[in-house]
Scaffold this motif. Structure first.
Motif, PDB file in Angstrom:
ATOM      1  N   MET A   1      20.035  -8.905   8.967  1.00 55.21           N
ATOM      2  CA  MET A   1      19.918 -10.359   8.908  1.00 55.21           C
ATOM      3  C   MET A   1      20.737 -10.962  10.045  1.00 55.21           C
ATOM      4  O   MET A   1      21.833 -10.486  10.364  1.00 55.21           O
ATOM      5  CB  MET A   1      20.424 -10.892   7.573  1.00 55.21           C
ATOM      6  N   ALA A   2      20.219 -12.022  10.657  1.00 56.19           N
ATOM      7  CA  ALA A   2      20.949 -12.801  11.645  1.00 56.19           C
ATOM      8  C   ALA A   2      21.000 -14.230  11.135  1.00 56.19           C
ATOM      9  O   ALA A   2      20.005 -14.947  11.194  1.00 56.19           O
ATOM     10  CB  ALA A   2      20.272 -12.742  13.007  1.00 56.19           C
ATOM     11  N   ALA A   3      22.161 -14.602  10.574  1.00 52.88           N
ATOM     12  CA  ALA A   3      22.302 -15.890   9.872  1.00 52.88           C
ATOM     13  C   ALA A   3      21.307 -15.910   8.722  1.00 52.88           C
ATOM     14  O   ALA A   3      21.359 -15.051   7.857  1.00 52.88           O
ATOM     15  CB  ALA A   3      22.114 -17.056  10.831  1.00 52.88           C
ATOM     16  N   ASN A   4      20.348 -16.850   8.718  1.00 52.77           N
ATOM     17  CA  ASN A   4      19.368 -16.932   7.635  1.00 52.77           C
ATOM     18  C   ASN A   4      18.043 -16.281   8.003  1.00 52.77           C
ATOM     19  O   ASN A   4      17.077 -16.401   7.246  1.00 52.77           O
ATOM     20  CB  ASN A   4      19.117 -18.403   7.264  1.00 52.77           C
ATOM     21  N   ARG A   5      17.979 -15.619   9.150  1.00 50.76           N
ATOM     22  CA  ARG A   5      16.725 -15.050   9.638  1.00 50.76           C
ATOM     23  C   ARG A   5      16.700 -13.545   9.438  1.00 50.76           C
ATOM     24  O   ARG A   5      17.724 -12.861   9.530  1.00 50.76           O
ATOM     25  CB  ARG A   5      16.541 -15.371  11.127  1.00 50.76           C
ATOM     26  N   ILE A   6      15.495 -13.029   9.181  1.00 50.90           N
ATOM     27  CA  ILE A   6      15.296 -11.586   9.098  1.00 50.90           C
ATOM     28  C   ILE A   6      15.132 -11.064  10.519  1.00 50.90           C
ATOM     29  O   ILE A   6      14.116 -11.322  11.176  1.00 50.90           O
ATOM     30  CB  ILE A   6      14.065 -11.237   8.246  1.00 50.90           C
ATOM     31  N   ALA A   7      16.124 -10.343  11.030  1.00 52.15           N
ATOM     32  CA  ALA A   7      16.101  -9.866  12.417  1.00 52.15           C
ATOM     33  C   ALA A   7      15.375  -8.535  12.546  1.00 52.15           C
ATOM     34  O   ALA A   7      14.588  -8.334  13.478  1.00 52.15           O
ATOM     35  CB  ALA A   7      17.524  -9.749  12.943  1.00 52.15           C
ATOM     36  N   ARG A   8      15.636  -7.610  11.617  1.00 51.96           N
ATOM     37  CA  ARG A   8      15.033  -6.272  11.691  1.00 51.96           C
ATOM     38  C   ARG A   8      14.498  -5.877  10.318  1.00 51.96           C
ATOM     39  O   ARG A   8      15.080  -6.217   9.288  1.00 51.96           O
ATOM     40  CB  ARG A   8      16.066  -5.235  12.127  1.00 51.96           C
ATOM     41  N   VAL A   9      13.421  -5.127  10.358  1.00 53.68           N
ATOM     42  CA  VAL A   9      12.787  -4.650   9.129  1.00 53.68           C
ATOM     43  C   VAL A   9      12.532  -3.154   9.269  1.00 53.68           C
ATOM     44  O   VAL A   9      12.062  -2.687  10.320  1.00 53.68           O
ATOM     45  CB  VAL A   9      11.456  -5.381   8.857  1.00 53.68           C
ATOM     46  N   GLY A  10      12.866  -2.405   8.236  1.00 48.97           N
ATOM     47  CA  GLY A  10      12.565  -0.982   8.217  1.00 48.97           C
ATOM     48  C   GLY A  10      11.206  -0.740   7.590  1.00 48.97           C
ATOM     49  O   GLY A  10      10.815  -1.420   6.641  1.00 48.97           O
ATOM     50  N   LEU A  11      10.485   0.227   8.125  1.00 51.34           N
ATOM     51  CA  LEU A  11       9.192   0.611   7.559  1.00 51.34           C
ATOM     52  C   LEU A  11       9.319   2.026   7.022  1.00 51.34           C
ATOM     53  O   LEU A  11       9.555   2.967   7.778  1.00 51.34           O
ATOM     54  CB  LEU A  11       8.096   0.516   8.615  1.00 51.34           C
ATOM     55  N   LYS A  12       9.155   2.155   5.720  1.00 56.46           N
ATOM     56  CA  LYS A  12       9.348   3.439   5.048  1.00 56.46           C
ATOM     57  C   LYS A  12       8.012   3.950   4.549  1.00 56.46           C
ATOM     58  O   LYS A  12       7.312   3.258   3.802  1.00 56.46           O
ATOM     59  CB  LYS A  12      10.332   3.281   3.882  1.00 56.46           C
ATOM     60  N   LEU A  13       7.650   5.146   4.977  1.00 56.88           N
ATOM     61  CA  LEU A  13       6.385   5.742   4.566  1.00 56.88           C
ATOM     62  C   LEU A  13       6.520   6.349   3.184  1.00 56.88           C
ATOM     63  O   LEU A  13       7.472   7.077   2.891  1.00 56.88           O
ATOM     64  CB  LEU A  13       5.958   6.820   5.569  1.00 56.88           C
ATOM     65  N   SER A  14       5.578   6.049   2.301  1.00 57.33           N
ATOM     66  CA  SER A  14       5.601   6.620   0.948  1.00 57.33           C
ATOM     67  C   SER A  14       5.234   8.085   1.023  1.00 57.33           C
ATOM     68  O   SER A  14       4.376   8.499   1.811  1.00 57.33           O
ATOM     69  CB  SER A  14       4.604   5.888   0.048  1.00 57.33           C
ATOM     70  N   ARG A  15       5.919   8.885   0.200  1.00 57.50           N
ATOM     71  CA  ARG A  15       5.684  10.332   0.220  1.00 57.50           C
ATOM     72  C   ARG A  15       5.156  10.788  -1.131  1.00 57.50           C
ATOM     73  O   ARG A  15       5.500  10.260  -2.141  1.00 57.50           O
ATOM     74  CB  ARG A  15       6.988  11.075   0.548  1.00 57.50           C
TER      75      ARG A  15
ATOM     76  N   GLY B   1       0.823  -1.201   0.000  1.00 61.29           N
ATOM     77  CA  GLY B   1       0.000   0.000   0.000  1.00 61.29           C
ATOM     78  C   GLY B   1       0.853   1.246   0.000  1.00 61.29           C
ATOM     79  O   GLY B   1       1.670   1.470  -0.899  1.00 61.29           O
ATOM     80  N   GLU B   2       0.674   2.062   1.038  1.00 58.81           N
ATOM     81  CA  GLU B   2       1.390   3.334   1.112  1.00 58.81           C
ATOM     82  C   GLU B   2       2.686   3.243   1.915  1.00 58.81           C
ATOM     83  O   GLU B   2       3.319   4.263   2.167  1.00 58.81           O
ATOM     84  CB  GLU B   2       0.480   4.400   1.732  1.00 58.81           C
ATOM     85  N   VAL B   3       3.054   2.048   2.332  1.00 58.46           N
ATOM     86  CA  VAL B   3       4.312   1.883   3.059  1.00 58.46           C
ATOM     87  C   VAL B   3       5.168   0.837   2.348  1.00 58.46           C
ATOM     88  O   VAL B   3       4.675   0.042   1.549  1.00 58.46           O
ATOM     89  CB  VAL B   3       4.082   1.459   4.525  1.00 58.46           C
ATOM     90  N   GLU B   4       6.462   0.869   2.649  1.00 61.45           N
ATOM     91  CA  GLU B   4       7.411  -0.065   2.055  1.00 61.45           C
ATOM     92  C   GLU B   4       8.187  -0.756   3.168  1.00 61.45           C
ATOM     93  O   GLU B   4       8.693  -0.104   4.080  1.00 61.45           O
ATOM     94  CB  GLU B   4       8.374   0.688   1.127  1.00 61.45           C
ATOM     95  N   LEU B   5       8.228  -2.087   3.115  1.00 59.75           N
ATOM     96  CA  LEU B   5       8.995  -2.861   4.078  1.00 59.75           C
ATOM     97  C   LEU B   5      10.375  -3.134   3.501  1.00 59.75           C
ATOM     98  O   LEU B   5      10.495  -3.607   2.367  1.00 59.75           O
ATOM     99  CB  LEU B   5       8.286  -4.180   4.389  1.00 59.75           C
ATOM    100  N   VAL B   6      11.435  -2.835   4.271  1.00 65.83           N
ATOM    101  CA  VAL B   6      12.818  -2.983   3.805  1.00 65.83           C
ATOM    102  C   VAL B   6      13.572  -3.873   4.791  1.00 65.83           C
ATOM    103  O   VAL B   6      13.581  -3.591   6.000  1.00 65.83           O
ATOM    104  CB  VAL B   6      13.533  -1.611   3.705  1.00 65.83           C
ATOM    105  N   VAL B   7      14.180  -4.940   4.279  1.00 64.24           N
ATOM    106  CA  VAL B   7      14.988  -5.806   5.139  1.00 64.24           C
ATOM    107  C   VAL B   7      16.180  -4.991   5.629  1.00 64.24           C
ATOM    108  O   VAL B   7      17.002  -4.528   4.831  1.00 64.24           O
ATOM    109  CB  VAL B   7      15.458  -7.062   4.384  1.00 64.24           C
ATOM    110  N   ARG B   8      16.276  -4.846   6.949  1.00 59.61           N
ATOM    111  CA  ARG B   8      17.292  -3.960   7.534  1.00 59.61           C
ATOM    112  C   ARG B   8      18.475  -4.723   8.115  1.00 59.61           C
ATOM    113  O   ARG B   8      19.623  -4.277   8.037  1.00 59.61           O
ATOM    114  CB  ARG B   8      16.644  -3.106   8.624  1.00 59.61           C
TER     115      ARG B   8
END
Length: 572
Positions: free
Chosen positions: A558-572, A549-556
């Motif tokens: 990684m811990a080994a093969n796992r996604i540890a943190r995700v960035g949430l970017k608001l569309s402008r 939708g109006e936001v973008e999820l960005v993989v921020r």
């Protein structure tokens, strides 16, 4: 004696000038290897230097030795962690990809040049491998860091595709010289023998070399020489046994570079320098070997063959090899474009000359011209193409003062020194939400050349020096805290990853309520990590993006093969 002194004097001046030229080429974005080739041509018989060099056997010997040293260093530089996302696609590119590239290029060369089809395939095999070392030197010199999926694939391919091209070249020469009887069996047997023996000798030899270095008690300055001599011994042994010496020494370097080893910092620094010296010497020698006046008659042929290689053969091979791995189209386009040719094709072009094959001189001149075209066209455009395709990520490695410590019972500890600046995160934003990893120990805090008795994290100022003892795994975290960012605004943490940081185990329903994400019903019950994995349909890396939708999820993170943190970017 006068001649000896003159050779030493002018040789050292040439070497010094070649090294210093890297400063200029870095600013202009010129491929450094191209400069060395032209310097060699200027020193040659038809240039101002007037040096006559036509010893093919000596050129082959020196080129093979230099290439072995470069591959050993390349293996040592390749972190085993990169195999998580890059091994399988890279192996496909290094084997099937080289065959497809050689086949398409060779078929066109045979048709256009009106030569024997096997001679055409020999030409295709010679130019079949890439020189990613040149690619990464260009990218790093301009501060460009690629997404791990792309960078790892290119990095592993660069070290593993040379043996395949060498194998194809040798087999085709043997068939041309010895006849075509039982061609299928000959090719199969040569492949099994060279690759099998090369892999076996390389892995066992690398393990043995690490074992030897860890048990030697010698001067620190001798460990790099032991590593170099051991690597070349592995190369020589595999070659004597009729295996692939180049595959063996690359795998040996891979083992040596990824296992705990005493004096590792001295070994790595020495091989950084010796590999650069080998590369400079090899390209200067190849420039001396070529006769510039003989290049013009084959210019049109070489231009057409280079066009087919760059625009058709390499992209098609990349598309077919990466098809099973669901690479995004942007990454496929970039990997297809980064088919930079370097020293290996010119070295392989010497093989037909040594074998006395008819038209070997024409093949050598065409290959040399193709390499020059590749360095000029692809080498100058790699960085803008990477940025146009949005494949760069914020840099995670920075140049700071570091000393590796060989502490018994400890694994890869480093003493790291940081000089804080006004735009250092911990100074600019003060010590509020920052935390040090548990393994980090503060050694010293220096201000105005005076060592402070205690460290006050709330009173860190520009100009302070901070000395920390940390494991290698914690260095990226420390860099983000204590290194002043030199990345452009588009690669800043907030601009690239977004305004908010989320955990990978966060529930999608909770995020949907808080941020108003428009998610399909199938995402019900999923964590954020599971949702991203389901939508990406490929191994995730830092920088992967998913529009919701109006936001973008960005993989921020990684811990080994796992996604540890995700960035949430608001569309402008």
């Amino acid at each position: 004696m006068d001649l000896t002194n003159q050779i030493i004097f002018f040789g050292s001046l040439i070497l010094l000038g070649s090294v210093l030229s890297s400063v200029i080429t870095r600013r202009l974005g010129v491929p450094l290897l191209l400069v060395f080739l032209f310097i060699g041509m200027l020193l040659g018989e038809q240039g101002p230097g007037g040096i006559e060099f036509e010893d093919i056997q000596m050129a082959h010997l020196f080129g093979s030795l230099a290439l072995a040293i470069i591959l050993f260093d390349g293996g040592m530089r390749t972190p085993i962690d990169s195999f998580r996302v890059g091994l399988r696609p890279a192996l496909g590119l290094a084997t099937i990809g080289v065959i497809i590239t050689a086949g398409i290029t060779g078929a066109f060369a045979a048709w256009w040049l009106e030569i024997n089809w096997m001679l055409g395939f020999l030409l295709g095999a010679i130019v079949g491998s890439t020189d990613a070392a040149a690619v990464f030197s260009l990218l790093h010199s301009q501060g460009l860091e690629l997404k791990q999926r792309v960078g790892s694939t290119l990095e592993i391919e660069s070290g593993s595709n040379d043996p395949m091209a060498i194998f194809l070249t040798i087999v085709l020469i043997e068939l041309l010289v010895g006849g075509h009887g039982n061609m299928g069996l000959t090719v199969l047997w040569e492949f099994i023998r060279q690759m099998g023996l090369g892999a076996l000798v390389g892995i066992l030899g690398g393990l043995g070399l690490v074992w030897l270095i860890n048990r030697l008690e010698i001067s620190q300055g001798l460990y790099p020489l032991v590593a170099l001599a051991g690597g070349l011994s592995i190369f020589g042994l595999a070659s004597v046994l009729q295996g692939s010496g180049f595959l063996a020494i690359y795998l040996a370097g891979l083992v040596v570079g990824n296992r705990p080893m005493q004096a590792a910092q001295y070994v790595n620094r020495f091989h950084d320098g010796i590999a650069s010296l080998a590369q400079i010497g090899m390209f200067l020698m190849l420039g001396l070997l070529v006769t510039p006046s003989e290049l013009m008659p084959v210019a049109v042929d070489a231009l057409l063959i280079a066009a087919v290689l760059i625009l058709v053969a390499r992209p098609l091979a990349v598309w077919l090899c990466l098809l099973p791995f669901n690479f995004p189209w942007r990454e496929q386009v970039f990997v297809g474009w980064v088919g930079l040719r370097g020293a290996v094709p010119i070295i392989l072009a010497l093989f037909p000359l040594l074998a006395g094959i008819e038209a070997a001189g024409m093949l050598f001149n065409i290959v040399f011209f193709v390499v020059i075209i590749s360095l000029m066209v692809q080498g100058w455009t790699i960085t803008p193409v990477a940025r146009w395709l949005r494949l760069e990520v914020p840099p995670t490695t920075h140049v700071v003062q570091r000393v590796e410590l060989d502490i018994p019972g400890q694994h890869e500890l480093e003493l790291v020194a940081y000089r804080l600046a006004e735009n250092t995160p911990v100074v600019r934003e003060k010590w509020t939400s920052f935390t040090l990893p548990r393994s980090v120990r503060v050694v010293a805090h220096v201000r105005d050349k005076v060592m402070l008795e205690a460290l006050n994290m709330l009173d860190l100022r520009a100009g302070d020096y901070l000395y920390l003892l940390a494991s290698t795994d914690d260095l990226p975290v420390l860099d983000r805290l204590f290194v002043a960012s030199t990345a452009p605004e588009r690669l800043s943490e907030r601009k690239f990853f977004g305004e908010f940081v989320l955990n990978g185990y966060a529930k999608v329903e909770d995020l949907s309520l808080i941020y108003g994400l428009k998610l399909p019903a199938s995402a019900s019950g999923m964590t954020l990590e599971e949702f991203i994995l389901d939508r990406l349909n490929t191994q995730p890396v830092v920088g992967d993006r998913l529009q919701c939708g109006e936001v973008e999820l960005v993989v921020r993170e990684m811990a080994a093969n796992r996604i540890a943190r995700v960035g949430l970017k608001l569309s402008r």
